[in-house]
Design an enzyme around this catalytic site. Structure first.
Site, PDB file in Angstrom:
ATOM      1  N   LYS A 130      50.104   4.112 -27.382  1.00  0.00           N
ATOM      2  CA  LYS A 130      50.446   4.777 -26.135  1.00  0.00           C
ATOM      3  C   LYS A 130      49.614   4.214 -24.976  1.00  0.00           C
ATOM      4  O   LYS A 130      48.473   3.768 -25.158  1.00  0.00           O
ATOM      5  CB  LYS A 130      50.281   6.289 -26.267  1.00  0.00           C
ATOM      6  CG  LYS A 130      48.879   6.753 -26.587  1.00  0.00           C
ATOM      7  CD  LYS A 130      48.846   8.164 -27.146  1.00  0.00           C
ATOM      8  CE  LYS A 130      49.305   9.219 -26.168  1.00  0.00           C
ATOM      9  NZ  LYS A 130      49.094  10.596 -26.690  1.00  0.00           N
ATOM     10  N   SER A 205      52.457  14.108 -26.255  1.00  0.00           N
ATOM     11  CA  SER A 205      52.395  13.050 -25.264  1.00  0.00           C
ATOM     12  C   SER A 205      52.648  11.646 -25.828  1.00  0.00           C
ATOM     13  O   SER A 205      52.818  10.693 -25.072  1.00  0.00           O
ATOM     14  CB  SER A 205      51.023  13.055 -24.580  1.00  0.00           C
ATOM     15  OG  SER A 205      49.974  12.831 -25.519  1.00  0.00           O
ATOM     16  N   SER A 229      50.347  16.316 -29.826  1.00  0.00           N
ATOM     17  CA  SER A 229      50.812  15.099 -29.154  1.00  0.00           C
ATOM     18  C   SER A 229      51.197  13.953 -30.084  1.00  0.00           C
ATOM     19  O   SER A 229      51.873  13.024 -29.654  1.00  0.00           O
ATOM     20  CB  SER A 229      49.753  14.601 -28.165  1.00  0.00           C
ATOM     21  OG  SER A 229      49.588  15.515 -27.113  1.00  0.00           O
TER      22      SER A 229
END
Length: 523
Positions: A130, A205, A229
């Site tokens: 990420k 996320s 997440s």
């Protein structure tokens, strides 16, 4: 419970069901026809791109396939489908092909020893991470317009370790602003689309990461998890994701963490299409001083474990568990009862109905100041940002502004929350001991449409409970629902017993099939 309590619960459930159906109808109409990510162009490409990271690494070592061919195939896959997914922030990286070519050259000349292979278990395998997790020389935006050109000077520790294991970084993926939302959308590149239905949320996320993995754009990925997440995107996108025991993985370089934080709910962990990849990835990522305590190499006898389940977290703010989700839990219970000859027992865990309040309180105890992170070092006024949003002048998404507004709302009662957390943690740890595993619903329903979480967002409490309790939890895909969206379950154990979660995840994969491609398979 009194008669009127039952009536109130029934009315609340009815309101949830009606609201959910109304949102599904309106958002489905607004977002248009169902579309999913297309499959690879040939059966040969499909066979290559759908392999587990462990299988890829083995075949590279044995020179049955070339690292260059694998990296090239994944990079081409990204170029082909990212216009649908909108998941990539930076990449694919052209130097990845050079790294793969050098690995192939050294393999051809037999320059790697058995010791090299032991220290580089993912030699030549592509991976991604990420955007909020630092990769040297690559964009490090955290989803913020103010950071649109910022690049990291160093690797996050988890990225460094994966590179040392021989893996090749090929891309970084989309996140919500500073990771603080359950949809991966920001004002910099927009929202990421679910490979199974491009109108639906990938979660957050680590949502861009989950989308890339599910759509076969990378061999495996790294995520972080402070309130679900890793597990929310893994659930929404039908892949495996593991939130380790708190402190198991050094967090240096993840959303500006130093790795020296003592009390935090956030963890970095592995994400993959195959459960078999998770354990070797954890062996790479784990803090060296903790390896003897976690005993990851130790075999797990599934028949000797004790199994428990929870039917609902009891939060009135969450959707009721739907029938297809209940069926998943039933199938799992029956399988492990047949395996062990013992009941999978219902667990009555206290204070789970307070999960939302507990997580909200413990977020205020985190060392990171999310308001300052969002402002890229400047303090933001939530009401000014809301006014600017109404005028179409804000640099932030509505979800980010929700977070700013939440920061000025009345705080949770500290004494009450600390007592509730301690009581919940004590009972769970006593219940599970060293040989117990808990099955916990991932969510009352499958991935919602884009923007749905702006109206109804509390279902994430099914994930955030285990951040509050600092317990390891593995998200396991369990097939598709009637809409073609991934179902799943969480597998939870006591601190340092991550190997139990991972072993059970592998058993569920063997029994129920694991990841289901979001595209029709070519024969």
């Amino acid at each position: 419970m009194t008669f009127w309590s039952h009536v109130l619960d029934a009315l609340l459930a009815l309101v949830h069901i009606l609201t959910d159906r109304l949102l599904e109808f309106v958002l489905g109409w607004y977002l248009g026809d169902h579309k999913r990510v297309p499959g690879p162009p040939s059966a040969e490409q499909q066979l290559l791109l759908t392999k587990s990271a462990v299988d890829l690494a083995k075949q590279i070592r044995e020179r049955k396939i070339r690292s260059y061919d694998i990296v090239k195939a994944y990079c081409e896959r990204i170029e082909s489908v990212n216009r649908d997914l909108n998941a990539v922030v930076d990449g694919p990286f052209p130097e990845a092909l050079d790294q793969a070519r050098e690995i192939d050259r050294r393999l051809a000349k037999k320059e790697y020893t058995d010791e090299d292979f032991r220290h580089q278990p993912f030699l030549g395998v592509p991976f991604s991470t990420k955007d909020s997790t630092a990769v040297a020389g690559k964009l490090h935006t955290l989803g913020l317009l103010a950071r649109k050109s910022e690049r990291s000077s160093t690797d996050a520790e988890c990225v460094r370790l994966m590179k040392e294991s021989g893996a090749i970084i090929i891309a970084t993926s989309n996140v919500p602003e500073v990771n603080k939302w359950i949809e991966s959308r920001n004002m910099l590149i927009g929202g990421t689309n679910n490979p199974y239905d491009l109108r639906r949320s990938v979660g957050g996320s680590s949502g861009g990461e989950a989308a890339l993995i599910a759509a076969c754009c990378t061999g495996f990925g790294l995520g972080t998890d402070i309130g679900g997440s890793i597990r929310i995107p893994a659930f929404n996108c039908g892949i495996f994701g593991h939130k380790p025991t708190s402190g198991a993985v050094n967090m240096s370089g993840c959303t500006f963490r130093t790795g020296k934080e003592k009390e935090t709910m956030v963890c970095a962990g592995p994400m993959s299409r195959s459960a078999r990849d998770l354990l070797p990835m954890m062996q790479v990522l784990m803090e060296p001083s903790l390896k003897s305590k976690f005993k990851l190499e130790e075999q797990v006898d599934l028949k000797r474990l004790r199994y428990f389940y929870v039917s609902s977290n009891g939060m009135a703010q969450c959707n009721p568990i739907n029938k297809e989700t209940e069926r998943v839990m039933y199938k799992i219970r029956k399988h492990f009862e047949n395996l062990t000859g013992k009941d999978v027992r219902h667990a009555d865990i206290p204070n789970t109905k307070m999960t939302g309040k507990m997580w909200r309180y413990w977020m205020t105890q985190e060392p990171a100041n999310f308001n300052l992170l969002l402002g890229n070092g400047a303090e933001l006024n939530p009401f000014i940002e809301l006014f600017k949003k109404i005028l179409g002048q804000s640099d932030y998404s509505m979800a980010a502004i929700y977070g700013l507004i939440d920061s000025v709302l009345p705080k949770e009662k500290e004494k009450l929350i600390r007592e509730a957390t301690a009581k919940c943690k004590k009972l769970v740890q006593e219940l599970l001991g060293d040989d117990g595993v808990l099955f916990f619903h991932s969510s009352p329903r499958t991935a919602p449409y884009h923007f749905y979480p702006l109206i109804k967002f509390n279902d994430f409490a099914y994930f955030s409970l285990f951040n509050v309790l600092h317990l390891p939890a593995t998200q396991v895909p369990m097939g598709l629902d009637s809409k073609g969206m991934p179902l799943g379950i969480q597998v939870v154990s006591n601190p340092n017993n991550d190997r139990l979660c991972l072993a059970v995840a592998e058993e569920l994969e063997r029994t129920f099939g694991g990841w289901v491609p979001p595209f029709p398979l070519k024969q």
